[in-house]
Scaffold this motif. Structure first.
Motif, short mmCIF file in Angstrom:
data_model
loop_
_atom_site.label_atom_id
_atom_site.label_comp_id
_atom_site.label_asym_id
_atom_site.label_seq_id
_atom_site.Cartn_x
_atom_site.Cartn_y
_atom_site.Cartn_z
N LEU A 1 -10.31 22.90 2.73
CA LEU A 1 -10.49 23.64 3.98
C LEU A 1 -10.90 25.09 3.72
O LEU A 1 -11.76 25.63 4.40
N ARG A 2 -10.28 25.70 2.73
CA ARG A 2 -10.55 27.10 2.41
C ARG A 2 -11.93 27.31 1.82
O ARG A 2 -12.65 28.22 2.19
N THR A 3 -12.34 26.43 0.89
CA THR A 3 -13.60 26.64 0.15
C THR A 3 -14.78 25.85 0.71
O THR A 3 -15.92 26.16 0.39
N GLY A 4 -14.50 24.82 1.51
CA GLY A 4 -15.58 23.98 2.01
C GLY A 4 -16.01 22.91 1.00
O GLY A 4 -16.93 22.14 1.27
N ALA A 5 -15.35 22.88 -0.16
CA ALA A 5 -15.67 21.87 -1.18
C ALA A 5 -15.22 20.49 -0.69
O ALA A 5 -14.31 20.38 0.13
N ARG A 6 -15.85 19.46 -1.23
CA ARG A 6 -15.45 18.09 -0.91
C ARG A 6 -15.03 17.40 -2.19
O ARG A 6 -15.78 17.37 -3.16
N ASP A 7 -13.82 16.89 -2.20
CA ASP A 7 -13.35 16.14 -3.36
C ASP A 7 -12.42 15.02 -2.89
O ASP A 7 -12.07 14.96 -1.72
N LEU B 1 -5.70 3.25 11.04
CA LEU B 1 -5.19 4.21 10.06
C LEU B 1 -6.20 5.35 9.98
O LEU B 1 -7.40 5.11 9.77
N LEU B 2 -5.74 6.57 10.16
CA LEU B 2 -6.65 7.72 10.19
C LEU B 2 -6.28 8.75 9.13
O LEU B 2 -5.10 8.95 8.83
N TYR B 3 -7.31 9.40 8.61
CA TYR B 3 -7.11 10.59 7.78
C TYR B 3 -8.14 11.60 8.21
O TYR B 3 -9.35 11.30 8.27
N ARG B 4 -7.69 12.79 8.53
CA ARG B 4 -8.59 13.89 8.89
C ARG B 4 -8.16 15.10 8.09
O ARG B 4 -6.97 15.42 8.03
N ILE B 5 -9.13 15.77 7.52
CA ILE B 5 -8.83 16.93 6.67
C ILE B 5 -8.14 18.05 7.46
O ILE B 5 -7.41 18.85 6.90
N GLN B 6 -8.32 18.08 8.77
CA GLN B 6 -7.74 19.14 9.59
C GLN B 6 -6.22 19.05 9.72
O GLN B 6 -5.58 20.02 10.10
N VAL C 1 0.81 -1.22 0.00
CA VAL C 1 0.00 0.00 0.00
C VAL C 1 0.85 1.27 0.00
O VAL C 1 1.80 1.41 0.77
N ILE C 2 0.46 2.19 -0.87
CA ILE C 2 1.01 3.54 -0.89
C ILE C 2 -0.14 4.47 -0.54
O ILE C 2 -1.21 4.41 -1.15
N LEU C 3 0.07 5.33 0.47
CA LEU C 3 -0.96 6.26 0.92
C LEU C 3 -0.67 7.63 0.34
O LEU C 3 0.42 8.17 0.53
N ARG C 4 -1.64 8.16 -0.37
CA ARG C 4 -1.44 9.44 -1.06
C ARG C 4 -2.46 10.47 -0.58
O ARG C 4 -3.64 10.15 -0.48
N ALA C 5 -1.98 11.67 -0.32
CA ALA C 5 -2.84 12.76 0.10
C ALA C 5 -2.28 14.06 -0.47
O ALA C 5 -1.14 14.41 -0.20
N SER C 6 -3.07 14.75 -1.27
CA SER C 6 -2.64 16.01 -1.87
C SER C 6 -2.80 17.14 -0.86
O SER C 6 -3.92 17.46 -0.45
N GLU C 7 -1.69 17.73 -0.47
CA GLU C 7 -1.73 18.82 0.50
C GLU C 7 -2.40 20.06 -0.10
O GLU C 7 -3.17 20.73 0.57
N ALA C 8 -2.14 20.35 -1.35
CA ALA C 8 -2.76 21.52 -2.00
C ALA C 8 -4.28 21.35 -2.05
O ALA C 8 -5.03 22.29 -1.76
N ALA C 9 -4.75 20.16 -2.39
CA ALA C 9 -6.19 19.92 -2.45
C ALA C 9 -6.80 19.96 -1.05
O ALA C 9 -7.91 20.45 -0.86
N ARG C 10 -6.10 19.43 -0.06
CA ARG C 10 -6.59 19.47 1.32
C ARG C 10 -6.79 20.91 1.78
O ARG C 10 -7.84 21.28 2.31
N LEU C 11 -5.81 21.76 1.51
CA LEU C 11 -5.91 23.17 1.89
C LEU C 11 -7.03 23.88 1.13
O LEU C 11 -7.76 24.70 1.69
N ARG C 12 -7.19 23.54 -0.15
CA ARG C 12 -8.28 24.13 -0.94
C ARG C 12 -9.64 23.73 -0.36
O ARG C 12 -10.54 24.56 -0.23
#
Length: 110
Positions: A46-52, A73-78, A33-44
């Motif tokens: 948080l900023r816009t309230g959009a969910r993607d 294993l946890l993932y939280r947008i915060q 398993v490779i875990l991927r999370a886009s930091e730019a998308a996460r910040l976007r």
């Protein structure tokens, strides 16, 4: 290689191959398993309230029962990245995505 992420409105795990969703599962296990999370998308988000979809796990689908020693294993947008016991992880030997929405891994590393 399959990519797995939580489809919250359906309450299922979406399975994507070559960029296309090929199905939804109540539970699924992956190895290598490779875990991927886009930091730019996460910040976007948080900023816009959009969910993607900006965080997912990629690996080979396997038919493995979750062992007793698997860690949550946890993932939280915060906060950035996937975490196990507070530490950021980017890889795991195996991961289990359960019907209740929880995720577990074995051999997580940063």
């Amino acid at each position: 290689m399959a990519e797995v992420y939580r489809h919250r409105p359906r309450g299922l795990w979406s399975v994507r191959e070559c960029g296309r969703v090929v199905g939804h599962r109540e539970a699924i296990a992956l190895v290598g398993v490779i875990l991927r999370a886009s930091e730019a998308a996460r910040l976007r988000c948080l900023r816009t309230g959009a969910r993607d979809v900006h965080a997912w796990a990629a690996g080979t689908v396997a038919d493995l029962p979750r062992p007793e020693g698997a860690r949550r294993l946890l993932y939280r947008i915060q906060e950035p990245g996937f975490r196990v016991e507070g530490a950021v992880v980017t890889r795991a030997a195996a991961a289990w995505f359960e019907a209740d929405g929880s995720a577990w891994c074995e051999g997580g590393e940063g």
